[in-house]
Structure formats: C-alpha cells, structure tokens
Design a protein around this motif. Structure first.
Motif, mmCIF file in Angstrom:
data_model
loop_
_atom_site.group_PDB
_atom_site.id
_atom_site.type_symbol
_atom_site.label_atom_id
_atom_site.label_comp_id
_atom_site.label_asym_id
_atom_site.label_seq_id
_atom_site.Cartn_x
_atom_site.Cartn_y
_atom_site.Cartn_z
ATOM 1 N N ALA A 21 15.340 54.490 27.046
ATOM 2 C CA ALA A 21 15.064 55.765 26.881
ATOM 3 C C ALA A 21 15.557 56.764 28.029
ATOM 4 O O ALA A 21 15.348 56.109 29.201
ATOM 5 C CB ALA A 21 13.735 55.821 26.583
ATOM 6 N N PRO A 22 15.708 57.965 27.965
ATOM 7 C CA PRO A 22 16.046 58.859 28.991
ATOM 8 C C PRO A 22 14.716 59.001 29.932
ATOM 9 O O PRO A 22 13.744 58.615 29.254
ATOM 10 C CB PRO A 22 16.462 60.166 28.625
ATOM 11 C CG PRO A 22 16.603 60.003 26.824
ATOM 12 C CD PRO A 22 16.019 58.696 26.621
ATOM 13 N N SER A 23 15.201 59.002 31.081
ATOM 14 C CA SER A 23 13.845 59.096 32.200
ATOM 15 C C SER A 23 13.205 60.287 32.110
ATOM 16 O O SER A 23 13.857 61.380 32.342
ATOM 17 C CB SER A 23 14.441 58.690 33.519
ATOM 18 O OG SER A 23 13.443 58.901 34.705
ATOM 19 N N ASN A 78 8.775 60.039 44.810
ATOM 20 C CA ASN A 78 8.565 58.725 44.212
ATOM 21 C C ASN A 78 8.643 58.903 42.760
ATOM 22 O O ASN A 78 7.322 59.615 42.143
ATOM 23 C CB ASN A 78 7.109 57.964 44.849
ATOM 24 C CG ASN A 78 6.937 56.712 44.076
ATOM 25 O OD1 ASN A 78 7.580 56.253 42.884
ATOM 26 N ND2 ASN A 78 6.228 55.777 44.826
ATOM 27 N N ASN A 79 9.320 58.660 42.026
ATOM 28 C CA ASN A 79 9.544 58.980 40.552
ATOM 29 C C ASN A 79 9.316 57.789 39.954
ATOM 30 O O ASN A 79 9.824 57.710 38.758
ATOM 31 C CB ASN A 79 10.692 59.948 40.252
ATOM 32 C CG ASN A 79 12.111 59.072 40.714
ATOM 33 O OD1 ASN A 79 12.008 58.039 41.062
ATOM 34 N ND2 ASN A 79 13.216 59.764 40.212
ATOM 35 N N ASN A 80 8.400 56.643 40.332
ATOM 36 C CA ASN A 80 8.258 55.406 39.631
ATOM 37 C C ASN A 80 7.247 55.672 38.706
ATOM 38 O O ASN A 80 7.034 54.488 38.046
ATOM 39 C CB ASN A 80 8.364 54.348 40.607
ATOM 40 C CG ASN A 80 9.691 54.134 41.285
ATOM 41 O OD1 ASN A 80 10.666 54.160 40.561
ATOM 42 N ND2 ASN A 80 9.809 53.681 42.779
ATOM 43 N N TRP A 81 6.665 56.613 38.915
ATOM 44 C CA TRP A 81 5.271 56.871 37.937
ATOM 45 C C TRP A 81 5.563 58.014 36.959
ATOM 46 O O TRP A 81 6.445 58.717 37.155
ATOM 47 C CB TRP A 81 4.203 57.050 38.837
ATOM 48 C CG TRP A 81 3.915 56.115 39.841
ATOM 49 C CD1 TRP A 81 4.469 55.940 41.003
ATOM 50 C CD2 TRP A 81 3.105 54.925 39.626
ATOM 51 N NE1 TRP A 81 4.170 54.984 41.900
ATOM 52 C CE2 TRP A 81 3.323 54.279 40.876
ATOM 53 C CE3 TRP A 81 2.220 54.495 38.835
ATOM 54 C CZ2 TRP A 81 2.435 53.150 41.319
ATOM 55 C CZ3 TRP A 81 1.527 53.381 39.115
ATOM 56 C CH2 TRP A 81 1.644 52.712 40.136
ATOM 57 N N PRO A 82 4.635 57.991 35.839
ATOM 58 C CA PRO A 82 4.932 59.169 34.885
ATOM 59 C C PRO A 82 4.637 60.575 35.609
ATOM 60 O O PRO A 82 5.656 61.357 35.080
ATOM 61 C CB PRO A 82 3.393 59.011 33.975
ATOM 62 C CG PRO A 82 3.320 57.387 34.041
ATOM 63 C CD PRO A 82 3.500 57.114 35.559
ATOM 64 N N GLU A 83 4.172 60.591 37.030
ATOM 65 C CA GLU A 83 4.135 61.874 37.202
ATOM 66 C C GLU A 83 4.966 61.877 38.456
ATOM 67 O O GLU A 83 5.242 60.473 39.178
ATOM 68 C CB GLU A 83 2.781 62.404 37.867
ATOM 69 C CG GLU A 83 1.785 62.818 36.750
ATOM 70 C CD GLU A 83 1.346 61.721 35.855
ATOM 71 O OE1 GLU A 83 0.977 60.613 36.578
ATOM 72 O OE2 GLU A 83 0.883 61.908 34.842
#
Length: 128
Positions: A21-23, A78-83
């Motif tokens: 799915a798109p990030s 850090n974009n490895n989390w939902p926020e």
C-alpha cells in the motif's frame, strides 16, 4: 500436491504479485515542509507565545530550516512509525537547545530541552 500449492502460494509475493500500500509517511514527510506557528507558552495557563519553525527541505531522513530565528542543525526524521518523528538542535548566543516531536493529524507536538538552563517545555504547532 497440497505441499506444492502451499509453497507456490508462499512464493507469490516475492515475484511481485502482491503490492504494498502507498506509504502514509511519505505523504506526511512532504506535509512537514513549510511554515509552522509554534506555541511555546511556559505554562498551560500562560498567554500564547508564538515562534516560527520553518522546514525548508527534506533529503531522505534529514531536513533543514530555522526555528526561533536560529538555523536548525542535525535535523533528522524517522518515518518508520504511523506518525512522522523529528529531532534537531539550535543555538542562541550562549545555549544549545535540543528539540524533538512528531506530526499527527496535521499538528506538531514537540518538546525542547536545554541542559545548561535546566529547562524543558512542551510545544504545539499548526501549519500556516
């Protein structure tokens, strides 16, 4: 035969049949760029006290800009989390300040820490 079908099924994503799915975070990273009006009131009952946080560019997990009229150094995302989480530092004439926070639902939530002043304070911000 069941084993062969099971193994074939397990190998399908590896060959591109399944798509990711798109990030959400890549959209969030782009929405992080811009001018943010940050409320730095010292206590919850204090009057609003605004300063500006400007995110100029993002390159992979690094960003640059200004905060409180100071150049941002060591801006990291850090974009490895939902926020989208961020951290950076700034300086004034005699102190270094460390800032971190996250972007959630179009609003910034942050905290500033200055060890030399024995100071820490939360902040919130909206994009202008």
């Amino acid at each position: 035969m069941k084993y062969l079908i099971f193994m074939l099924f397990l190998s399908l994503p590896k060959y591109g049949v399944a798509q990711e799915a798109p990030s959400k975070t890549s959209e969030t990273s782009n929405s992080f760029i811009g001018n943010w009006k940050i409320d730095l009131r010292p206590t919850p009952d204090s009057d609003e006290y605004f300063q500006y946080f400007v995110v100029k560019t993002i390159n992979k997990n690094a960003f640059n800009g200004t905060f409180y009229s100071s150049e941002i150094t060591n801006g990291i995302l850090n974009n490895n989390w939902p926020e989208l989480y961020f951290a950076f530092s700034t300086t004034d004439q005699s102190n270094e300040y460390y800032h971190s926070g996250y972007l959630k639902d179009g609003k910034l939530y942050g905290i500033t820490y200055c060890p030399k002043r024995g100071f820490t304070a939360p902040s919130t911000g909206i994009k202008e």
